[in-house]
Design a protein around this motif. Structure first.
Motif, PDB file in Angstrom:
ATOM      1  N   GLY A  57      30.297  65.577 104.615  1.00 39.65           N
ATOM      2  CA  GLY A  57      29.965  64.197 104.970  1.00 39.65           C
ATOM      3  C   GLY A  57      30.144  63.214 103.825  1.00 39.65           C
ATOM      4  O   GLY A  57      30.727  62.152 103.989  1.00 39.65           O
ATOM      5  N   ALA A  58      29.611  63.603 102.643  1.00 46.95           N
ATOM      6  CA  ALA A  58      29.694  62.667 101.521  1.00 46.95           C
ATOM      7  C   ALA A  58      30.992  62.836 100.735  1.00 46.95           C
ATOM      8  O   ALA A  58      31.424  61.911 100.059  1.00 46.95           O
ATOM      9  CB  ALA A  58      28.498  62.876 100.603  1.00 46.95           C
ATOM     10  N   GLY A  59      31.614  64.023 100.825  1.00 43.50           N
ATOM     11  CA  GLY A  59      32.836  64.251 100.043  1.00 43.50           C
ATOM     12  C   GLY A  59      34.099  64.012 100.832  1.00 43.50           C
ATOM     13  O   GLY A  59      34.779  62.992 100.672  1.00 43.50           O
ATOM     14  N   LEU A  60      34.377  64.949 101.747  1.00 49.99           N
ATOM     15  CA  LEU A  60      35.650  64.907 102.488  1.00 49.99           C
ATOM     16  C   LEU A  60      35.821  63.629 103.302  1.00 49.99           C
ATOM     17  O   LEU A  60      36.869  62.975 103.236  1.00 49.99           O
ATOM     18  CB  LEU A  60      35.714  66.142 103.401  1.00 49.99           C
ATOM     19  N   VAL A  61      34.782  63.263 104.056  1.00 45.24           N
ATOM     20  CA  VAL A  61      34.903  62.097 104.939  1.00 45.24           C
ATOM     21  C   VAL A  61      35.101  60.813 104.121  1.00 45.24           C
ATOM     22  O   VAL A  61      35.886  59.937 104.498  1.00 45.24           O
ATOM     23  CB  VAL A  61      33.674  62.008 105.886  1.00 45.24           C
ATOM     24  N   THR A  62      34.413  60.727 102.972  1.00 46.45           N
ATOM     25  CA  THR A  62      34.588  59.535 102.119  1.00 46.45           C
ATOM     26  C   THR A  62      36.018  59.447 101.591  1.00 46.45           C
ATOM     27  O   THR A  62      36.618  58.363 101.583  1.00 46.45           O
ATOM     28  CB  THR A  62      33.589  59.586 100.946  1.00 46.45           C
ATOM     29  N   VAL A  63      36.550  60.593 101.169  1.00 45.90           N
ATOM     30  CA  VAL A  63      37.940  60.607 100.694  1.00 45.90           C
ATOM     31  C   VAL A  63      38.877  60.144 101.816  1.00 45.90           C
ATOM     32  O   VAL A  63      39.800  59.351 101.587  1.00 45.90           O
ATOM     33  CB  VAL A  63      38.314  62.028 100.192  1.00 45.90           C
ATOM     34  N   LEU A  64      38.609  60.636 103.031  1.00 44.69           N
ATOM     35  CA  LEU A  64      39.438  60.233 104.178  1.00 44.69           C
ATOM     36  C   LEU A  64      39.338  58.730 104.427  1.00 44.69           C
ATOM     37  O   LEU A  64      40.349  58.066 104.697  1.00 44.69           O
ATOM     38  CB  LEU A  64      38.996  60.987 105.431  1.00 44.69           C
ATOM     39  N   PHE A  65      38.113  58.199 104.325  1.00 46.07           N
ATOM     40  CA  PHE A  65      37.931  56.757 104.543  1.00 46.07           C
ATOM     41  C   PHE A  65      38.698  55.962 103.495  1.00 46.07           C
ATOM     42  O   PHE A  65      39.394  54.992 103.832  1.00 46.07           O
ATOM     43  CB  PHE A  65      36.444  56.386 104.484  1.00 46.07           C
ATOM     44  N   VAL A  66      38.579  56.360 102.232  1.00 50.81           N
ATOM     45  CA  VAL A  66      39.269  55.633 101.160  1.00 50.81           C
ATOM     46  C   VAL A  66      40.788  55.705 101.376  1.00 50.81           C
ATOM     47  O   VAL A  66      41.496  54.706 101.233  1.00 50.81           O
ATOM     48  CB  VAL A  66      38.871  56.211  99.775  1.00 50.81           C
ATOM     49  N   PHE A  67      41.262  56.882 101.787  1.00 56.04           N
ATOM     50  CA  PHE A  67      42.688  57.072 102.074  1.00 56.04           C
ATOM     51  C   PHE A  67      43.142  56.134 103.201  1.00 56.04           C
ATOM     52  O   PHE A  67      44.147  55.420 103.083  1.00 56.04           O
ATOM     53  CB  PHE A  67      42.895  58.545 102.450  1.00 56.04           C
ATOM     54  N   ALA A  68      42.357  56.106 104.278  1.00 57.45           N
ATOM     55  CA  ALA A  68      42.731  55.269 105.428  1.00 57.45           C
ATOM     56  C   ALA A  68      42.671  53.783 105.066  1.00 57.45           C
ATOM     57  O   ALA A  68      43.556  53.001 105.460  1.00 57.45           O
ATOM     58  CB  ALA A  68      41.810  55.562 106.610  1.00 57.45           C
ATOM     59  N   ILE A  69      41.652  53.380 104.302  1.00 54.34           N
ATOM     60  CA  ILE A  69      41.532  51.962 103.927  1.00 54.34           C
ATOM     61  C   ILE A  69      42.682  51.575 103.004  1.00 54.34           C
ATOM     62  O   ILE A  69      43.229  50.476 103.076  1.00 54.34           O
ATOM     63  CB  ILE A  69      40.155  51.702 103.267  1.00 54.34           C
ATOM     64  N   ASN A  70      43.086  52.532 102.154  1.00 57.23           N
ATOM     65  CA  ASN A  70      44.239  52.305 101.284  1.00 57.23           C
ATOM     66  C   ASN A  70      45.499  52.054 102.105  1.00 57.23           C
ATOM     67  O   ASN A  70      46.303  51.179 101.790  1.00 57.23           O
ATOM     68  CB  ASN A  70      44.429  53.556 100.423  1.00 57.23           C
ATOM     69  N   LEU A  71      45.656  52.842 103.173  1.00 60.31           N
ATOM     70  CA  LEU A  71      46.861  52.720 104.006  1.00 60.31           C
ATOM     71  C   LEU A  71      46.845  51.446 104.840  1.00 60.31           C
ATOM     72  O   LEU A  71      47.883  50.803 105.029  1.00 60.31           O
ATOM     73  CB  LEU A  71      46.983  53.929 104.934  1.00 60.31           C
ATOM     74  N   THR A  72      45.681  51.099 105.370  1.00 57.93           N
ATOM     75  CA  THR A  72      45.629  49.942 106.273  1.00 57.93           C
ATOM     76  C   THR A  72      45.422  48.633 105.520  1.00 57.93           C
ATOM     77  O   THR A  72      45.760  47.573 106.021  1.00 57.93           O
ATOM     78  CB  THR A  72      44.496  50.086 107.306  1.00 57.93           C
ATOM     79  N   GLY A  73      44.838  48.710 104.334  1.00 54.63           N
ATOM     80  CA  GLY A  73      44.562  47.492 103.580  1.00 54.63           C
ATOM     81  C   GLY A  73      43.255  46.879 104.018  1.00 54.63           C
ATOM     82  O   GLY A  73      42.768  47.137 105.124  1.00 54.63           O
ATOM     83  N   GLU A  74      42.656  46.087 103.131  1.00 53.52           N
ATOM     84  CA  GLU A  74      41.391  45.417 103.465  1.00 53.52           C
ATOM     85  C   GLU A  74      41.678  44.306 104.471  1.00 53.52           C
ATOM     86  O   GLU A  74      42.585  43.516 104.295  1.00 53.52           O
ATOM     87  CB  GLU A  74      40.783  44.808 102.200  1.00 53.52           C
TER      88      GLU A  74
END
Lengths: 166, 103
Positions: A57-74
């Motif tokens: 929850g705190a590790g893998l999912v956060t990495v995935l969120f950061v990855f997705a936000i990186n791809l989609t942009g703020e």
């Protein structure tokens, strides 16, 4: 006391995850919520689940969120909500009161633990179907991600071919 | 008045589910919707472990919680991948702009 502090921390992090305007900050608050939920699980006598929640929850999912936000942009996330906020609050309070009425009487009817088998035995012995379902779920997730993250290669290749023919 | 631990955990569960539902109703960004779902699932996770503890079947509750963690992670993965593809195809993550489902 520790339960109370953890609970307040969990709710605070969850509220901040929803309130913050930047998606990256929201993802980090969500990671904080996960870490505190893991601590609460440990305090409730479920250390194995706490460790898994902390790493996933705190590790893998956060990495995935950061990855997705990186791809989609703020993107501006403070858009006007689709339904009126006071109406949403009234609806939520009503449903939570109903949920509380259902949940609270059950607390006093707690049964004592009676010679229960170990988590390993329950998971691999009694709940084999769940484990198979989990494996299937993970497989579906991997297939889904492979399919969804794939660039549109066949279409692009087809377009190139048609350009060459012309 | 001191709250007992089960009552306190129930308050946390109700709070998490309430915050998540409120966010689902009001938020318009696709990634924030996934965050709201994650918050709700954390409430369900705590509720399962607490229910197992109260019923004297701790390990049953914990094995179900484990399944919820796996399912929740897959939901997050697929939801985020979907958000990435939606952004590529439509150029926005705004749910209202996506209601037409047209390019």
């Amino acid at each position: 006391m520790l339960h109370l502090l953890t609970g307040v921390g969990i709710l605070l992090c969850a509220v901040q995850a929803i309130r913050s305007r930047r998606l990256l900050v929201s993802a980090l608050w969500l990671a904080g919520t996960s870490a505190l939920v893991a601590l609460e699980l440990y305090l409730l006598g479920a250390p194995e689940i706490g460790v898994i929640e902390l790493s996933v929850g705190a590790g893998l999912v956060t990495v995935l969120f950061v990855f997705a936000i990186n791809l989609t942009g703020e993107e501006a996330s403070d858009l006007k909500s689709l339904i009126r906020k006071p109406l949403a609050v009234v609806f939520i309070v009503l449903s939570l009161v109903l949920l509380g009425i259902l949940l609270v009487p059950g607390v006093d009817r707690a049964a004592p633990s009676a010679g229960e088998s170990a988590l390993k035995a329950v998971l691999w012995g009694d709940r084999q179907l769940d484990v198979i379902l989990q494996a299937g779920l993970v497989f579906c997730g991997v297939l889904g991600v492979l399919g969804l993250l794939r660039e549109r290669e066949p279409e692009a290749a087809g377009e190139k071919k048609s350009e060459e023919q012309q | 008045m001191m709250l007992s631990i089960p009552n306190l955990v129930i308050l946390i569960v109700v709070g998490l589910i309430g915050i998540g539902t409120y966010a689902l109703l009001t938020v318009r960004n696709l990634i924030k919707v996934v965050i709201a779902l994650q918050i709700m699932v954390k409430g369900a996770l705590l509720a399962l472990v607490l229910a197992g503890r109260l019923q004297g079947k701790e390990n049953l509750g914990q094995s179900l919680a484990l399944m919820v963690i796996v399912a929740d992670t897959i939901v997050a993965v697929v939801g985020l991948a979907l958000a990435v593809q939606v952004r590529r195809a439509f150029g926005t993550l705004d749910l209202k702009a996506l209601t037409t489902l047209r390019r």
